[in-house]
Motif scaffolding. Structure first.
Motif, PDB file in Angstrom:
ATOM      1  N   ILE A 105       1.182  -1.324   0.354  1.00  0.00           N
ATOM      2  CA  ILE A 105       0.090  -0.370   0.285  1.00  0.00           C
ATOM      3  C   ILE A 105       1.120   1.446  -0.170  1.00  0.00           C
ATOM      4  N   GLU A 106       0.821   2.075  -1.004  1.00  0.00           N
ATOM      5  CA  GLU A 106       1.172   3.104  -1.225  1.00  0.00           C
ATOM      6  C   GLU A 106       0.731   4.765  -0.590  1.00  0.00           C
ATOM      7  N   ILE A 107       1.178   5.208   0.548  1.00  0.00           N
ATOM      8  CA  ILE A 107       0.633   6.493   0.887  1.00  0.00           C
ATOM      9  C   ILE A 107       0.936   7.982   0.614  1.00  0.00           C
ATOM     10  N   TYR A 108      -0.441   8.098   0.106  1.00  0.00           N
ATOM     11  CA  TYR A 108       0.540   9.761  -0.567  1.00  0.00           C
ATOM     12  C   TYR A 108      -0.014  10.648   0.413  1.00  0.00           C
ATOM     13  N   CYS A 109       1.198  11.953   0.640  1.00  0.00           N
ATOM     14  CA  CYS A 109       0.708  12.925   1.701  1.00  0.00           C
ATOM     15  C   CYS A 109       0.523  14.437   1.264  1.00  0.00           C
ATOM     16  N   ASP A 110       1.391  14.219   0.387  1.00  0.00           N
ATOM     17  CA  ASP A 110       2.265  15.335   0.073  1.00  0.00           C
ATOM     18  C   ASP A 110       2.681  15.685  -0.832  1.00  0.00           C
ATOM     19  N   SER A 111       2.405  14.411  -2.091  1.00  0.00           N
ATOM     20  CA  SER A 111       3.109  14.729  -3.325  1.00  0.00           C
ATOM     21  C   SER A 111       1.922  13.949  -4.372  1.00  0.00           C
ATOM     22  N   PRO A 112       1.925  13.610  -4.992  1.00  0.00           N
ATOM     23  CA  PRO A 112       1.010  13.410  -6.381  1.00  0.00           C
ATOM     24  C   PRO A 112       1.303  12.303  -6.515  1.00  0.00           C
ATOM     25  N   LEU A 113      -0.228  11.326  -6.342  1.00  0.00           N
ATOM     26  CA  LEU A 113      -0.316  10.274  -6.878  1.00  0.00           C
ATOM     27  C   LEU A 113      -0.076   9.743  -8.589  1.00  0.00           C
ATOM     28  N   TRP A 114       0.265  10.776  -9.132  1.00  0.00           N
ATOM     29  CA  TRP A 114       0.817   9.911 -10.663  1.00  0.00           C
ATOM     30  C   TRP A 114       1.984  10.388 -10.814  1.00  0.00           C
ATOM     31  N   LYS A 115       2.556  10.684 -10.116  1.00  0.00           N
ATOM     32  CA  LYS A 115       4.040  11.101 -10.021  1.00  0.00           C
ATOM     33  C   LYS A 115       4.952   8.952  -9.836  1.00  0.00           C
ATOM     34  N   THR A 116       4.382   8.730  -8.480  1.00  0.00           N
ATOM     35  CA  THR A 116       5.443   7.015  -9.074  1.00  0.00           C
ATOM     36  C   THR A 116       3.759   6.076  -8.310  1.00  0.00           C
ATOM     37  N   GLU A 117       2.565   6.131  -8.577  1.00  0.00           N
ATOM     38  CA  GLU A 117       2.255   5.106  -8.150  1.00  0.00           C
ATOM     39  C   GLU A 117       2.460   3.965  -9.055  1.00  0.00           C
ATOM     40  N   GLY A 118       2.402   2.610  -8.037  1.00  0.00           N
ATOM     41  CA  GLY A 118       2.710   1.469  -8.409  1.00  0.00           C
ATOM     42  C   GLY A 118       1.138   1.298  -9.300  1.00  0.00           C
ATOM     43  N   TYR A 119       0.720   1.264 -10.818  1.00  0.00           N
ATOM     44  CA  TYR A 119       0.233   1.455 -11.543  1.00  0.00           C
ATOM     45  C   TYR A 119       0.500  -0.200 -12.720  1.00  0.00           C
ATOM     46  N   TRP A 120       1.173  -1.563 -12.034  1.00  0.00           N
ATOM     47  CA  TRP A 120       1.823  -2.245 -12.691  1.00  0.00           C
ATOM     48  C   TRP A 120       0.760  -3.275 -12.496  1.00  0.00           C
ATOM     49  N   SER A 121       0.168  -3.726 -11.018  1.00  0.00           N
ATOM     50  CA  SER A 121       0.207  -4.992 -10.029  1.00  0.00           C
ATOM     51  C   SER A 121      -1.601  -4.581  -9.126  1.00  0.00           C
ATOM     52  N   ASN A 122      -2.141  -5.256  -9.725  1.00  0.00           N
ATOM     53  CA  ASN A 122      -3.220  -6.011  -8.351  1.00  0.00           C
ATOM     54  C   ASN A 122      -2.859  -5.810  -6.664  1.00  0.00           C
ATOM     55  N   GLN A 123      -1.364  -6.081  -6.913  1.00  0.00           N
ATOM     56  CA  GLN A 123      -1.268  -6.572  -5.962  1.00  0.00           C
ATOM     57  C   GLN A 123      -0.543  -5.032  -5.034  1.00  0.00           C
ATOM     58  N   ILE A 124      -0.755  -3.814  -5.204  1.00  0.00           N
ATOM     59  CA  ILE A 124      -1.092  -2.575  -5.417  1.00  0.00           C
ATOM     60  C   ILE A 124      -1.996  -1.436  -5.465  1.00  0.00           C
ATOM     61  N   ILE A 125      -1.584  -0.891  -4.229  1.00  0.00           N
ATOM     62  CA  ILE A 125      -3.175   0.116  -3.558  1.00  0.00           C
ATOM     63  C   ILE A 125      -2.867   0.973  -3.849  1.00  0.00           C
ATOM     64  N   ASN A 126      -2.759   2.707  -4.476  1.00  0.00           N
ATOM     65  CA  ASN A 126      -2.300   3.261  -4.066  1.00  0.00           C
ATOM     66  C   ASN A 126      -3.157   4.662  -3.225  1.00  0.00           C
ATOM     67  N   LEU A 127      -2.874   4.845  -1.949  1.00  0.00           N
ATOM     68  CA  LEU A 127      -3.553   4.888  -1.921  1.00  0.00           C
ATOM     69  C   LEU A 127      -3.495   7.460  -1.089  1.00  0.00           C
ATOM     70  N   GLY A 128      -4.653   8.539  -1.126  1.00  0.00           N
ATOM     71  CA  GLY A 128      -4.573   9.745  -0.902  1.00  0.00           C
ATOM     72  C   GLY A 128      -3.663  10.682  -2.136  1.00  0.00           C
ATOM     73  N   ASP A 129      -3.245  11.680  -1.866  1.00  0.00           N
ATOM     74  CA  ASP A 129      -2.990  12.092  -3.099  1.00  0.00           C
ATOM     75  C   ASP A 129      -2.338  13.516  -2.628  1.00  0.00           C
ATOM     76  N   MET A 130      -1.855  14.405  -3.211  1.00  0.00           N
ATOM     77  CA  MET A 130      -1.153  15.589  -2.771  1.00  0.00           C
ATOM     78  C   MET A 130      -2.181  16.910  -1.722  1.00  0.00           C
ATOM     79  N   GLN A 131      -1.587  16.584  -0.384  1.00  0.00           N
ATOM     80  CA  GLN A 131      -2.156  17.525   0.845  1.00  0.00           C
ATOM     81  C   GLN A 131      -3.921  16.584   0.545  1.00  0.00           C
ATOM     82  N   HIS A 132      -4.173  15.531   0.234  1.00  0.00           N
ATOM     83  CA  HIS A 132      -4.800  14.812   0.431  1.00  0.00           C
ATOM     84  C   HIS A 132      -4.577  13.222   1.240  1.00  0.00           C
ATOM     85  N   PRO A 133      -4.144  13.316   2.553  1.00  0.00           N
ATOM     86  CA  PRO A 133      -3.309  12.093   3.140  1.00  0.00           C
ATOM     87  C   PRO A 133      -5.399  11.029   2.601  1.00  0.00           C
TER      88      PRO A 133
END
Length: 354
Positions: free
Chosen positions: A310-338
């Motif tokens: 699980i990748e937690i984004y609090c103050d960096s944009p999701l689009w920059k480094t999110e793991g998009y290549w596997s259903n084993q990865i869940i990306n949560l949050g976004d820039m200033q939206h933890p």
């Protein structure tokens, strides 16, 4: 009698260009540059591919080193700039620099592909030995929330314009595709990172105090604003502890160790290991039931290994480094939206149930 005329594909398969990749650091950036090795090999299986990288990250590239039955990176050229800068007046630093320069100039390169956009990496391109008319391709513009030094363009023969919002993997592919004059390789070609055989053969960690099943909490990162609140880690840790998981709290600096210890005191049965190397991180991550972390290198290592993460984004944009290549990865949050604790817990239970 039929005559076979060579096609563009045939020419690619028989071509043997010498290619130098320049991506010096840091951990996550090096990981997100790995797919272009596979992209190059798929079209140019006979090429020579070398890579210059900061010495601290050589181990990230070792699994892709060419060997009998596998062509990946033919030569990994370590770069010690971070260490040399602290010992500029010492003879040994300059001896090492000239040894690096000599290694860099052992091969004459047809293509130099620089995907960092910094002066230090552009200077490596300048030092490399290049064939007449060689292509030196680098990033031609700044992307949002990424370091960029426009003076680096002076060292390129080809400055590649990329979207201002461009994922780290996509950005590297953009520069590489332009350098080789190929159609852009997009996300329809799922990026590869490490050989499946390597990932499946990673040995179990030899860390005293580690108890399976365990969940890794990568709570620290270089920039404080990217951290998830301590109280949220504690609430999440207690919830996972209650259902039978040991929470493991790694650290990489003295300040991070103190945070890990503070969290450990509030999460029953949790564990603060000794500081481990990147090499040890492969085995610790590979054997974890789940990795949960903020936007930092070791979190991205779990994602590129294809492990539940699980990748937690609090103050960096999701689009920059999110793991998009596997259903084993869940990306949560976004820039200033933890994300909330409940968001992360729900995602955790989903991955643990798979």
């Amino acid at each position: 009698m039929s005559i076979h005329l060579p096609t563009f594909s045939d020419q690619q398969n028989t071509s043997k260009p010498n290619i130098l990749l320049v991506k010096l650091s840091s951990l996550g950036d090096v990981l997100h540059n790995l797919p272009i090795v596979w992209d190059l090999r798929s079209r140019l299986p006979n090429a020579r591919i070398d890579w210059v990288v900061e010495e601290a990250y050589v181990h990230l590239l070792e699994p892709l080193r060419s060997k009998p039955g596998f062509r990946g990176i033919d030569s990994i050229i370590p770069f010690g700039l971070r260490r040399w800068k602290h010992h500029l007046l010492e003879r040994e630093s300059w001896q090492e620099f000239f040894a690096f320069k000599s290694a860099l100039q052992e091969v004459t390169y047809d293509y130099v592909i620089e995907t960092q956009g910094l002066i230090k990496s552009a200077l490596v391109c300048a030092l490399a030995k290049k064939a007449p008319g060689a292509t030196v391709a680098g990033i031609g513009n700044a992307t949002q929330f990424s370091g960029y030094e426009p003076q680096a363009r002076m060292f390129y023969t080809q400055s590649v314009q990329v979207p201002e919002q461009c994922h780290a993997v996509d950005r590297s592919r953009w520069v590489m595709s332009s350098a080789l004059d190929w159609p852009l390789i997009g996300r329809e070609k799922v990026p590869q990172f490490y050989p499946a055989e390597f990932v499946s053969a990673i040995s179990a960690p030899q860390v005293a105090g580690l108890e399976k099943p365990y969940v890794l909490f990568f709570h620290s990162t270089a920039r404080a604003a990217k951290r998830w609140p301590n109280e949220d880690w504690i609430a999440l840790g207690n919830a996972l502890t209650r259902i039978g998981y040991q929470v493991v709290l790694p650290w990489g600096s003295e300040s991070e160790r103190l945070v890990s210890q503070a969290l450990c005191q509030q999460i029953p049965g949790s564990f603060v290991p000794e500081r481990f190397s990147i090499e040890e991180a492969f085995s610790v991550i590979s054997s974890a039931a789940l990795t949960i972390g903020v936007d930092t290198g070791l979190t991205h290592l779990a994602a590129v290994l294809g492990k539940p993460s699980i990748e937690i984004y609090c103050d960096s944009p999701l689009w920059k480094t999110e793991g998009y290549w596997s259903n084993q990865i869940i990306n949560l949050g976004d820039m200033q939206h933890p994300p909330s604790v409940q968001d992360v817990l729900t995602a955790s239970l989903k991955l643990l149930a798979q």
